[in-house]
Design an enzyme around this catalytic site. Structure first.
Site, PDB file in Angstrom:
ATOM      1  CG  ASN A 139      -1.689   1.256   1.419  1.00 27.28           C
ATOM      2  OD1 ASN A 139      -1.750   2.088   0.511  1.00 27.28           O
ATOM      3  ND2 ASN A 139      -2.312   1.428   2.577  1.00 27.28           N
ATOM      4  CD1 TRP A 140       3.820   1.262  -2.614  1.00 28.35           C
ATOM      5  CD2 TRP A 140       3.727   2.225  -4.630  1.00 28.35           C
ATOM      6  NE1 TRP A 140       4.679   0.576  -3.439  1.00 28.35           N
ATOM      7  CE2 TRP A 140       4.635   1.154  -4.693  1.00 28.35           C
ATOM      8  CE3 TRP A 140       3.492   2.984  -5.784  1.00 28.35           C
ATOM      9  CZ2 TRP A 140       5.318   0.812  -5.858  1.00 28.35           C
ATOM     10  CZ3 TRP A 140       4.174   2.647  -6.948  1.00 28.35           C
ATOM     11  CH2 TRP A 140       5.083   1.577  -6.976  1.00 28.35           C
ATOM     12  CE  LYS A 141       0.048   3.230   4.856  1.00 30.36           C
ATOM     13  NZ  LYS A 141       0.162   3.325   6.290  1.00 30.36           N
ATOM     14  CG  HIS A 156      -5.680   2.070   5.405  1.00 28.56           C
ATOM     15  ND1 HIS A 156      -5.179   2.995   6.284  1.00 28.56           N
ATOM     16  CD2 HIS A 156      -4.705   1.144   5.224  1.00 28.56           C
ATOM     17  CE1 HIS A 156      -3.937   2.646   6.614  1.00 28.56           C
ATOM     18  NE2 HIS A 156      -3.628   1.528   5.989  1.00 28.56           N
ATOM     19  CD  GLU A 180      -2.619   5.567   6.870  1.00 30.72           C
ATOM     20  OE1 GLU A 180      -2.652   5.565   5.633  1.00 30.72           O
ATOM     21  OE2 GLU A 180      -1.680   5.074   7.536  1.00 30.72           O
ATOM     22  CD  GLU A 184      -3.249  -2.250   7.490  1.00 33.13           C
ATOM     23  OE1 GLU A 184      -2.182  -2.537   6.954  1.00 33.13           O
ATOM     24  OE2 GLU A 184      -3.816  -1.158   7.324  1.00 33.13           O
ATOM     25  N   GLY A 189       3.062   2.316  10.827  1.00 27.28           N
ATOM     26  CA  GLY A 189       4.036   3.396  10.660  1.00 27.28           C
ATOM     27  C   GLY A 189       4.818   3.730  11.913  1.00 27.28           C
ATOM     28  CB  SER A 197       5.662  -1.856  11.944  1.00 28.01           C
ATOM     29  OG  SER A 197       5.338  -0.505  12.234  1.00 28.01           O
ATOM     30  N   GLY A 250       3.013  -1.022   4.248  1.00 24.25           N
ATOM     31  CA  GLY A 250       3.092   0.395   3.901  1.00 24.25           C
ATOM     32  C   GLY A 250       4.531   0.778   3.581  1.00 24.25           C
ATOM     33  N   GLY A 251       5.207   1.374   4.542  1.00 21.58           N
ATOM     34  CA  GLY A 251       6.545   1.943   4.339  1.00 21.58           C
ATOM     35  C   GLY A 251       7.527   1.013   3.634  1.00 21.58           C
TER      36      GLY A 251
HETATM   37  O1  LIG Z   1      -1.072   0.853   6.918  1.00 22.34           O
HETATM   38  C1  LIG Z   1      -0.334  -0.024   6.533  1.00 22.34           C
HETATM   39  C2  LIG Z   1      -0.627  -0.763   5.294  1.00 22.34           C
HETATM   40  O2  LIG Z   1      -1.906  -0.519   4.842  1.00 22.34           O
HETATM   41  C3  LIG Z   1       0.896  -0.377   7.265  1.00 22.34           C
HETATM   42  O3  LIG Z   1       1.812   0.658   7.138  1.00 22.34           O
HETATM   43  P1  LIG Z   1       3.331   0.423   7.623  1.00 22.34           P
HETATM   44  O4  LIG Z   1       3.791  -0.862   7.007  1.00 22.34           O
HETATM   45  O5  LIG Z   1       4.071   1.624   7.122  1.00 22.34           O
HETATM   46  O6  LIG Z   1       3.272   0.333   9.129  1.00 22.34           O
END
Ligand SMILES: O=C(CO)COP(=O)(O)O
Length: 243
Positions: free
Chosen positions: A9-11, A96, A98, A165, A171, A204, A225-226
């Site tokens: 997920n590149w956000k 999600h 966010e 999640e 993050g 993470s 994510g990251g």
């Molecule tokens: O929200 C996430 C994937 O959707 C997880 O993000 P991180 O891997 O950066 O913690």
């Protein structure tokens, strides 16, 4: 049989040029990836077409990060399911944390988006998970149960992925212990009518913890994510070592 689904997920990261650069570094690593692993990239909307072109003929599937519940209409800033399927998306992340936290997403709107995604042939990835405060108060299980109850009304569980999640792990570098993520995912599965739904862990996920996470019997993949933004680290994740 439950499928293994590994998604990036590149956000709100990466321009089109950066997306192409990522693929140049990432795609060669897939030669080592076992066939049965489904690999998925979910870039911002603006990068879907460039990824769609560059992924043509590769095994990587394309996913979006959100979808509106109407087929079309006066909804400034939104994107519809037919727009996504036309561009080559097969999956879409829905609910999600966010989106729930910053954009007023509720279990009711999550359910509407899931229904529309399925109606147009997309496979939705429903995200659920608790805040740190909810965990500390012992509300994790009841909260997730409610998110599933409300989110899954009239949803076809044959075309669905779920991602657990925990918000406090996103993050932060503060990964949920693999055994605890396994326990919660087992609880999620016990609430489903279809036990073959793939359930991911997200929060993470990194090259140094992926092997342990994927060794858990209930965990069918990860939503990253990251660590999905950098070709080498996402390659290490998709090529995790099974024990
Ligand atoms: O929200 C996430 C994937 O959707 C997880 O993000 P991180 O891997 O950066 O913690």
């Amino acid at each position: 049989m439950r499928k293994i689904v590994i998604a990036g997920n590149w956000k709100m990261y990466k321009t089109q040029a950066e997306s192409e650069e990522f693929l140049q570094g990432f795609l060669p690593h897939l030669q080592e990836t076992p066939e049965e692993r489904e690999i998925l990239l979910c870039p911002p909307f603006t990068n879907l077409s460039v990824l769609s072109r560059n992924l043509h003929g590769s095994r990587v599937q394309l996913g979006a990060q959100n979808v509106h519940w109407e087929e079309y209409g006066a909804y400034t800033g939104e994107i519809s399911a037919p727009m996504l399927t036309e561009i080559g998306a097969r999956f879409v992340i829905v609910g999600h944390s966010e989106r729930r936290q910053y954009f007023g997403e509720t279990d009711a709107t999550v359910n509407l988006r899931l229904r529309t995604a399925q109606r147009f042939g997309l496979t939705p990835i429903l995200c659920v998970g608790e805040t740190k405060e909810q965990r500390d108060k012992g509300e994790t299980e009841s909260l997730i149960s409610l998110q599933l109850d409300k989110g899954l009304v009239d949803i076809d569980q044959n075309n669905l992925v779920i991602a657990y999640e925990p918000i406090w792990a996103i993050g932060t570098g503060d990964t949920c212990e693999a055994v605890e993520a396994n326990r919660i995912i087992g609880l999620i599965r016990s609430q489903l009518s279809n036990p073959n739904v793939s359930i991911q862990y997200g929060g993470s996920v990194k090259p140094n913890n992926i092997d342990e996470i994927m060794a858990q019997p209930e965990i069918d993949g990860v939503l990253v994510g990251g660590a999905s933004l950098e070709a080498e680290s996402f390659a290490r994740i998709v090529n995790y070592k099974s024990v």
